[in-house]
Enzyme design. Structure first.
Site, mmCIF file in Angstrom:
data_model
loop_
_atom_site.group_PDB
_atom_site.id
_atom_site.type_symbol
_atom_site.label_atom_id
_atom_site.label_comp_id
_atom_site.label_asym_id
_atom_site.label_seq_id
_atom_site.Cartn_x
_atom_site.Cartn_y
_atom_site.Cartn_z
ATOM 1 N N PRO A 27 45.386 8.441 13.341
ATOM 2 C CA PRO A 27 45.517 6.996 13.551
ATOM 3 C C PRO A 27 44.810 6.545 14.837
ATOM 4 C CG PRO A 27 47.625 7.919 12.869
ATOM 5 C CD PRO A 27 46.690 9.080 13.049
ATOM 6 N N ILE A 44 42.728 10.638 4.749
ATOM 7 C CA ILE A 44 42.263 11.965 4.335
ATOM 8 C C ILE A 44 41.986 11.979 2.829
ATOM 9 C CG2 ILE A 44 42.788 14.443 4.325
ATOM 10 C CD1 ILE A 44 42.448 13.143 7.158
ATOM 11 N N GLU A 75 32.959 9.571 7.389
ATOM 12 C CA GLU A 75 32.170 10.710 7.870
ATOM 13 C C GLU A 75 31.118 10.284 8.902
ATOM 14 O OE1 GLU A 75 31.363 13.841 5.208
ATOM 15 O OE2 GLU A 75 32.903 13.216 3.786
ATOM 16 N N ALA A 108 42.279 8.416 16.439
ATOM 17 C CA ALA A 108 41.028 9.155 16.678
ATOM 18 C C ALA A 108 40.175 9.181 15.422
ATOM 19 C CB ALA A 108 41.330 10.582 17.142
HETATM 20 N N1 COS Z 1 26.986 20.954 15.406
HETATM 21 C C1 COS Z 1 27.498 21.858 16.279
HETATM 22 N N2 COS Z 1 27.945 21.518 17.515
HETATM 23 C C2 COS Z 1 27.858 20.225 17.877
HETATM 24 C C3 COS Z 1 27.330 19.220 17.023
HETATM 25 C C4 COS Z 1 26.879 19.636 15.736
HETATM 26 N N3 COS Z 1 26.376 18.749 14.877
HETATM 27 N N4 COS Z 1 27.387 18.032 17.647
HETATM 28 C C5 COS Z 1 27.915 18.251 18.862
HETATM 29 N N5 COS Z 1 28.202 19.576 19.004
HETATM 30 C C6 COS Z 1 28.748 20.253 20.192
HETATM 31 C C7 COS Z 1 27.851 19.959 21.389
HETATM 32 O O1 COS Z 1 26.817 20.907 21.469
HETATM 33 C C8 COS Z 1 28.818 20.080 22.539
HETATM 34 O O2 COS Z 1 29.021 21.436 22.856
HETATM 35 P P1 COS Z 1 29.180 21.942 24.392
HETATM 36 O O3 COS Z 1 30.465 21.346 24.891
HETATM 37 O O4 COS Z 1 29.223 23.419 24.255
HETATM 38 O O5 COS Z 1 27.993 21.422 25.113
HETATM 39 C C9 COS Z 1 30.125 19.544 21.963
HETATM 40 O O6 COS Z 1 30.002 19.676 20.536
HETATM 41 C C10 COS Z 1 30.390 18.114 22.334
HETATM 42 O O7 COS Z 1 29.298 17.346 21.913
HETATM 43 P P2 COS Z 1 29.035 15.862 22.411
HETATM 44 O O8 COS Z 1 29.061 15.836 23.909
HETATM 45 O O9 COS Z 1 27.821 15.346 21.719
HETATM 46 O O10 COS Z 1 30.354 15.120 21.876
HETATM 47 P P3 COS Z 1 30.833 13.621 22.025
HETATM 48 O O11 COS Z 1 32.255 13.622 22.387
HETATM 49 O O12 COS Z 1 29.891 12.824 22.856
HETATM 50 O O13 COS Z 1 30.792 13.105 20.494
HETATM 51 C C11 COS Z 1 29.890 12.069 18.554
HETATM 52 C C12 COS Z 1 29.659 12.956 19.761
HETATM 53 C C13 COS Z 1 30.313 10.649 18.910
HETATM 54 C C14 COS Z 1 28.556 12.001 17.842
HETATM 55 C C15 COS Z 1 30.967 12.724 17.662
HETATM 56 O O14 COS Z 1 32.231 12.598 18.245
HETATM 57 C C16 COS Z 1 31.018 12.160 16.257
HETATM 58 O O15 COS Z 1 30.220 12.515 15.391
HETATM 59 N N6 COS Z 1 32.008 11.275 16.013
HETATM 60 C C17 COS Z 1 32.244 10.775 14.679
HETATM 61 C C18 COS Z 1 33.302 11.569 14.015
HETATM 62 C C19 COS Z 1 33.339 11.284 12.559
HETATM 63 O O16 COS Z 1 32.316 11.298 11.868
HETATM 64 N N7 COS Z 1 34.508 11.034 12.050
HETATM 65 C C20 COS Z 1 34.613 10.744 10.640
HETATM 66 C C21 COS Z 1 35.849 11.218 10.066
HETATM 67 S S1 COS Z 1 35.841 12.874 9.667
HETATM 68 S S2 COS Z 1 35.723 12.868 7.749
#
Ligand code: COS
Length: 395
Positions: free
Chosen positions: A128, A157, A363, A130
């Site tokens: 809720p 979900i 996603e 995040a």
């Molecule tokens: N594959 C593997 N590792 C990844 C990755 C990927 N595609 N993207 C990021 N990481 C890793 C990074 O390398 C980093 O690792 P280190 O801490 O070792 O350096 C870590 O994860 C954190 O990455 P980052 O700093 O980019 O994270 P942020 O908190 O800035 O978040 C976003 C990035 C906003 C892009 C991410 O949180 C995101 O995609 N959010 C959307 C989530 C989503 O799609 N939710 C939908 C519901 S799920 S069905």
């Protein structure tokens, strides 16, 4: 570079097309109204190999490539995005995540059951509080001896109430953001695990969407997926697969919008002539065609990266962003072409339009894809407070 499908790809695409047009499409309108489709459909698809397309045969999959996977998603998505969503979550977010991060034991235990649809899987990341900020989980995992105790709530979900197995992401060290995240494979029959169906969605009405409630759910350490602290990476790499499935499904929506628009415009007459002959109609059809084909090629570009075993984050964000926006535009144009009939559920565009809407939310919103691409292009990370201003997620 070869744009011609291989004979294997053609075979699975044709099988998926014939199944989708014969066994799904004729019922999609009714399932949408009834807000459910029969669970047995998945068993039939499991038998045909549609539920484990890129999973190796040794684990019960079809052992095919990622372009084949995209083709299956496109064909099923053409017929019904609700069914495609179940498939995407099962195959991309659950099976491929276990394949990439699981132990041999976990792969042997769960993959054959998931590929055959004996079991259904769901992906428990969104909460809720995040959605886009996926590192900000409130669900807690506390180590107790050789077990872990999980407490928390997951929302939006897909497959939530149908699932036998849930990939659950939790925080081990509050305040550590993504660094303390961990993932588990939790069997949903575990004591303290409860689900509740979510109703009232705009689209994807026939798909199962639920909330998950974990109250002192105890799992052994052997249920852990990857290492403590790897949870965020596991989630992000899973989304590199999940977003690819969404994009492929969106190509199916756009193709359906184009096909039904061509058919309708040739049949419908105005001012004594089929409307297909009017240039303003042809302009809309041409745009639909070009955008659909462009989206499909961007999906294949991502699929090629996956086939080569390369990290596909950028190619996936490009195709997810583009294809989900195209699907919305295509469904909207199809309504325009159908005129008043496009506004009725007697015709396909209305459902396509409602179903397409979620694709730029779940996603990873379109804004999240832009953020990923913006960072890639500039080499500059987004500011944290900017990420937190993202709209709530559906996933
Ligand atoms: N594959 C593997 N590792 C990844 C990755 C990927 N595609 N993207 C990021 N990481 C890793 C990074 O390398 C980093 O690792 P280190 O801490 O070792 O350096 C870590 O994860 C954190 O990455 P980052 O700093 O980019 O994270 P942020 O908190 O800035 O978040 C976003 C990035 C906003 C892009 C991410 O949180 C995101 O995609 N959010 C959307 C989530 C989503 O799609 N939710 C939908 C519901 S799920 S069905």
């Amino acid at each position: 570079m070869d744009f011609n499908p291989t004979s294997e790809q053609k075979m699975i695409r044709d099988a998926a097309r014939s199944f989708a047009r014969g066994k799904i499409l004729p019922h999609a309108r009714r399932w949408d109204i009834e807000e459910a489709y029969p669970r047995e459909l998945l068993n039939e698809m499991g038998k045909l190999g549609f539920l484990g397309v890129p999973v190796p045969e040794q684990y019960g999959g079809a052992g095919l490539d990622y372009i084949s996977e995209a083709m299956v998603f496109e064909e099923i998505g053409y017929a019904d995005s609700s069914v495609r969503t179940t498939l995407s979550v099962q195959m991309s977010l659950v099976e491929l995540t276990i394949l990439a991060w699981g132990t041999e034991e976990q792969k042997k235990t769960y993959l054959p059951r998931l590929c055959s649809a004996e079991w259904i899987g769901c992906f428990g990341l969104t909460e809720p509080g995040a959605g886009s900020d996926a590192g900000n989980l409130a669900t807690r995992a506390v180590r107790q001896g050789s077990d872990w105790v999980l407490n928390g709530q997951k929302t939006w979900i897909s497959n939530g109430t149908w699932a036998d197995l849930a990939v659950i992401f939790a925080q081990t060290e509050p305040g550590s953001k993504h660094r303390g995240m961990v993932a588990f494979l939790v069997e949903t029959k575990s004591a303290g695990f409860q689900t509740q169906k979510m109703k009232g969605k705009l689209g994807l009405k026939a798909s199962d969407t639920g909330e998950l409630f974990l109250e002192n759910v105890r799992v052994p350490d052997s249920a852990r997926l990857g290492e403590v602290g790897q949870g965020f990476k596991i989630a992000m790499s899973a989304l590199d697969n999940g977003r690819y499935g969404v994009a492929s499904g969106c190509v199916g929506i756009a193709q359906h919008a184009l096909d039904c628009s061509i058919a309708y415009s040739k049949e419908r007459e105005a001012f004594g002539k089929p409307i297909a002959g009017f240039q303003l109609m042809q302009e809309m059809l041409a745009d639909l065609y070009v955008e659909t084909q462009a989206a499909r090629l961007l999906v294949y570009q991502a699929g090629m990266a996956k086939n080569e075993g390369r990290k596909s984050t950028i190619e996936v964000s490009v195709c997810k962003y583009y294809a989900s926006e195209v699907a919305k535009r295509a469904a909207d144009k199809a309504i325009q072409i159908h005129g008043g009939y496009g506004y009725s559920n007697e015709f396909a565009p209305e459902r396509l339009w409602r179903d397409a809407r979620v694709a730029s939310l779940y996603e990873g919103t379109s804004q999240i894809q832009q953020l990923i691409l913006g960072r890639h292009l500039t080499g500059i990370q987004a500011y944290e407070d900017e990420v937190r201003r993202e709209p709530a997620q559906v996933g």
